[in-house]
Design a protein around this motif. Structure first.
Motif, mmCIF file in Angstrom:
data_model
loop_
_atom_site.group_PDB
_atom_site.id
_atom_site.type_symbol
_atom_site.label_atom_id
_atom_site.label_comp_id
_atom_site.label_asym_id
_atom_site.label_seq_id
_atom_site.Cartn_x
_atom_site.Cartn_y
_atom_site.Cartn_z
ATOM 1 N N LEU A 1 24.984 14.627 -2.228
ATOM 2 C CA LEU A 1 25.200 16.162 -2.155
ATOM 3 C C LEU A 1 24.914 16.670 -0.757
ATOM 4 O O LEU A 1 24.131 15.986 -0.004
ATOM 5 N N VAL A 2 25.369 18.054 -0.805
ATOM 6 C CA VAL A 2 25.237 18.743 0.524
ATOM 7 C C VAL A 2 24.703 19.842 0.109
ATOM 8 O O VAL A 2 25.358 20.505 -0.738
ATOM 9 N N ILE A 3 23.552 20.541 0.436
ATOM 10 C CA ILE A 3 22.949 21.877 -0.304
ATOM 11 C C ILE A 3 22.663 22.730 0.967
ATOM 12 O O ILE A 3 21.748 22.177 1.950
ATOM 13 N N VAL A 4 23.387 24.018 0.913
ATOM 14 C CA VAL A 4 23.117 24.853 1.848
ATOM 15 C C VAL A 4 22.162 25.980 1.425
ATOM 16 O O VAL A 4 22.539 26.519 0.495
ATOM 17 N N SER B 1 25.799 27.395 8.539
ATOM 18 C CA SER B 1 27.134 27.450 8.330
ATOM 19 C C SER B 1 27.994 26.532 9.378
ATOM 20 O O SER B 1 29.062 25.865 9.175
ATOM 21 N N ALA B 2 27.412 26.344 10.447
ATOM 22 C CA ALA B 2 27.955 25.497 11.837
ATOM 23 C C ALA B 2 27.786 23.909 11.349
ATOM 24 O O ALA B 2 28.788 23.419 11.299
ATOM 25 N N ALA B 3 26.633 23.689 10.786
ATOM 26 C CA ALA B 3 26.420 22.025 10.118
ATOM 27 C C ALA B 3 27.583 21.892 9.077
ATOM 28 O O ALA B 3 28.128 20.866 9.089
ATOM 29 N N LEU B 4 27.664 22.788 8.196
ATOM 30 C CA LEU B 4 28.618 22.938 6.847
ATOM 31 C C LEU B 4 30.026 22.637 7.443
ATOM 32 O O LEU B 4 30.969 21.678 7.116
ATOM 33 N N ALA B 5 30.620 23.668 8.522
ATOM 34 C CA ALA B 5 31.628 23.223 9.042
ATOM 35 C C ALA B 5 32.034 21.941 9.524
ATOM 36 O O ALA B 5 33.119 21.516 9.628
ATOM 37 N N TYR B 6 31.238 21.322 10.379
ATOM 38 C CA TYR B 6 31.081 20.160 11.105
ATOM 39 C C TYR B 6 30.984 19.261 10.015
ATOM 40 O O TYR B 6 32.134 18.160 10.392
ATOM 41 N N LEU B 7 30.458 19.113 9.005
ATOM 42 C CA LEU B 7 30.558 17.767 7.817
ATOM 43 C C LEU B 7 31.963 18.160 7.225
ATOM 44 O O LEU B 7 32.663 17.173 6.912
#
Length: 631
Positions: free
Chosen positions: A582-585, A594-600
């Motif tokens: 999972l990825v949890i923001v 937000s930048a890390a999520l866009a990268y992933l």
């Protein structure tokens, strides 16, 4: 009759201190199930520590080590304060965990006040003076500031009770093993609240032993040794864990002298107004910030009335059996709180002090924040001020004595008052307690990603990730511990995790305005280039590692440590090997997250799984990834 009065008075006095705790921490009482005292980071982290201790015991895990943070390496932990942890584990069986935490938190103030009241009553035999001592010790600006996130340094109600039994044991001619054991148990419970307190009490009781020996009280020294022995036995599990942490490289000595200097009290720190004061707090932070106002480590204000009354007891009650000890121990604690070098009105003098020896001594140097000696300063000042008040009450006629008591209490309450107390929203999104199963890949990549300890950090740490873990109970990659190994930080400098850290750094640096800290670093780089003489003492103060970090511009540091040129296939291998399901923001409005999520999302097949407020949950779509590899 006296016993009956005590049965009535003691609960009443405890309730009075509890009412003050509610008042001084307002508005915490209005939301015990959804808030934590403090601004966030430290408060969430200490709540996690308390939660983890109970969770580990309940599930047969080692409470001193957790694989739930710093995944996949895990980390050793200092689960202080242990008595609080045990009480929370018991109370959380009948109340929601956060509510139980807040109730016990409020009781720390009233318990500390009541404990000091009992000790002062024994020393001075004056109830009004003892009540005043409890107010000073339980609700001083030191205590209120530490309550914002340093639970282990304000949960100190056992300390005055331990001293009460020790004084009783030392004064009795007849040997009493049961009292010695009880004194040792209370001392042990005090030490289990904090490693700092253990170090300080070791020096404190060593000084007491020397004091007794100089007075020819050999028997008293032996009794004190028994107390120390009982406390030492209680500390064995903590000592074993600490020894293992030292041997594993968790504690690094680099830069300790500089850390000690930055957390030392100023010469005028005891009279720097408290920043939490509702009327003068802003003024104090603006005009007395260099002296310590507003700093959680350097707040040491004890009050003008307390200082004045303490001077009275030193002048007129010098023949009291414990006055000399209280004076010298309090003075010694203040001298050590000044740290390695004398600071006057915010200016560095480079005049060495006794604290310099502690700052460079092996093992002892890890108690790196001299300002924490303020605990013993406050206790000593509270007892001395109570003695001074008692002296004045004995000298004045009854009407004037009542007026004096009223004036002293009202003035000190005004000096100490702290409401509205800072509180942080600790509500946990409900979706986190019902996340989808990810068999074989249990870890959650928490965003923003970051790791910190008491000396260093990497990435963009958000303590809400630790708070949220108490609900979803998945291993996460971030974490905040008192000390970490170099390997914990190195793990975020390679592969997919390095790419996340770099993406976060680029987003934050592009939006972050220059700060005073950036200006200071630029000035130090200029001085180094010019070969200024001041660079040599600066290097010794801040430590060689931090000095080198300052010399290297941040962008160069990141580029040299991190390589983010990952292909999707490599990223997929990293995710699979790390067991990320999972990825949890934690906060979708956070620029770094937000930048890390866009990268992933540019590298991995992510599928939205849940959302609530600012919290987002994404699932790694392994089926989609496998079908792509088959194609």
């Amino acid at each position: 009759m006296r016993a009956n009065n005590r049965l009535f008075n003691e609960p009443l006095i405890f309730l009075a201190y509890s009412a003050l705790a509610v008042l001084f921490t307002y508005p915490l009482i209005t939301d015990l199930s959804g808030s934590l005292a403090g601004s966030g980071s430290d408060a969430f982290a200490i709540y996690w520590v308390v939660w983890w201790a109970g969770y580990a015991l309940q599930n047969g895990l080692n409470p001193f080590f957790s694989l739930f943070i710093y995944h996949p390496l895990g980390s050793r932990l200092s689960i202080e304060p242990l008595p609080f942890d045990a009480a929370h584990f018991a109370l959380s069986q009948v109340l929601p965990a956060l509510t139980a935490f807040n109730i016990l938190y409020l009781l720390q103030f009233s318990f500390a006040g009541w404990g000091c009241y009992r000790l002062a009553l024994y020393l001075w035999r004056s109830r009004p003076a003892a009540l005043f001592a409890g107010l000073v010790y339980g609700f001083s600006p030191y205590m209120m500031m530490r309550g914002l996130g340093h639970l282990s340094l304000m949960a100190n109600g056992f300390l005055p009770l331990a001293l009460l039994l020790i004084f009783q044991v030392l004064e009795r001619e007849k040997f009493s093993l049961s009292r010695l054991i009880c004194a040792g148990v209370l001392t042990g419970l005090t030490c289990l609240t904090s490693t700092y307190i253990t170090v300080y009490l070791a020096l404190y009781f060593s000084g007491l032993a020397v004091y007794l020996a100089l007075r020819g009280s050999g028997a008293a020294v032996k009794r004190l040794a028994v107390v120390a022995g009982v406390a030492g036995v209680m500390l064995l599990p903590v000592v074993v864990n600490l020894t293992g942490a030292l041997s594993a490289g968790y504690y690094r000595a680099a830069g300790m002298l500089g850390q000690a200097y930055l957390a030392s009290l100023d010469l005028f720190g005891l009279v720097a107004p408290p920043a939490l004061h509702p009327f003068i707090g802003g003024f104090a932070k603006q005009h007395f910030g260099a002296v310590g106002s507003g700093s959680i480590e350097r707040t040491a204000y004890i009050g003008l009335a307390v200082i004045g009354l303490s001077l009275i007891v030193f002048r007129f009650l010098r023949k009291h059996k414990w006055t000399h000890w209280l004076v010298w121990s309090t003075f010694g604690a203040w001298l050590l709180s000044l740290g390695p070098f004398l600071q006057i009105a915010g200016r560095m003098t480079f005049v060495p002090l006794p604290g310099f020896l502690l700052a460079i001594a092996p093992v002892m140097q890890h108690a790196r924040n001299p300002g924490r000696w303020t605990l013993l300063i406050t206790l000593g000042a509270a007892l001395l001020a109570a003695g001074g008040l008692k002296y004045l009450l004995d000298k004045l006629p009854l009407p004037k004595g009542k007026s004096l008591i009223t004036a002293v209490f009202v003035w000190t309450l005004f000096e100490y008052v702290s409401f509205p107390y800072p509180v942080a929203d600790a509500r946990i999104p409900a979706v986190l307690s019902r996340l989808p199963d990810t068999p074989g890949h249990p870890a959650a990549l928490d965003l923003p990603l970051g790791r910190i300890d008491g000396l260093k950090g990497i990435g963009n740490f958000d303590a809400r990730n630790m708070l949220y873990q108490t609900a979803h109970r998945r291993p996460i990659f971030s974490g905040y511990v008192s000390r970490a190994q170099p390997e914990h930080f190195a793990a975020l400098k390679k592969g997919l995790l390095a790419g996340v850290v770099q993406a976060q750094a680029q987003a934050v640096s592009s939006a972050k305005p220059a700060t005073r800290g950036d200006d200071i670093k630029a000035l130090i780089r200029r001085w180094a280039a010019e070969g200024r003489f001041i660079i040599r003492p600066l290097r010794s103060i801040i430590g060689e590692a931090k000095y080198k970090d300052i010399l290297i511009p941040p962008s160069t540091t990141l580029d040299s440590l991190i390589n983010i040129d990952l292909m999707s296939a490599q990223a997929w291998r990293d995710v699979d090997s790390l067991g990320i399901g999972l990825v949890i923001v934690a906060d979708s409005t956070n620029a770094a997250a937000s930048a890390a999520l866009a990268y992933l999302r540019g590298l991995l097949p992510l599928k939205s799984a849940a959302a609530e407020g600012k919290t987002l949950v994404w699932i790694i779509d392994y089926n989609r990834a496998n079908s792509k590899s088959d194609d």
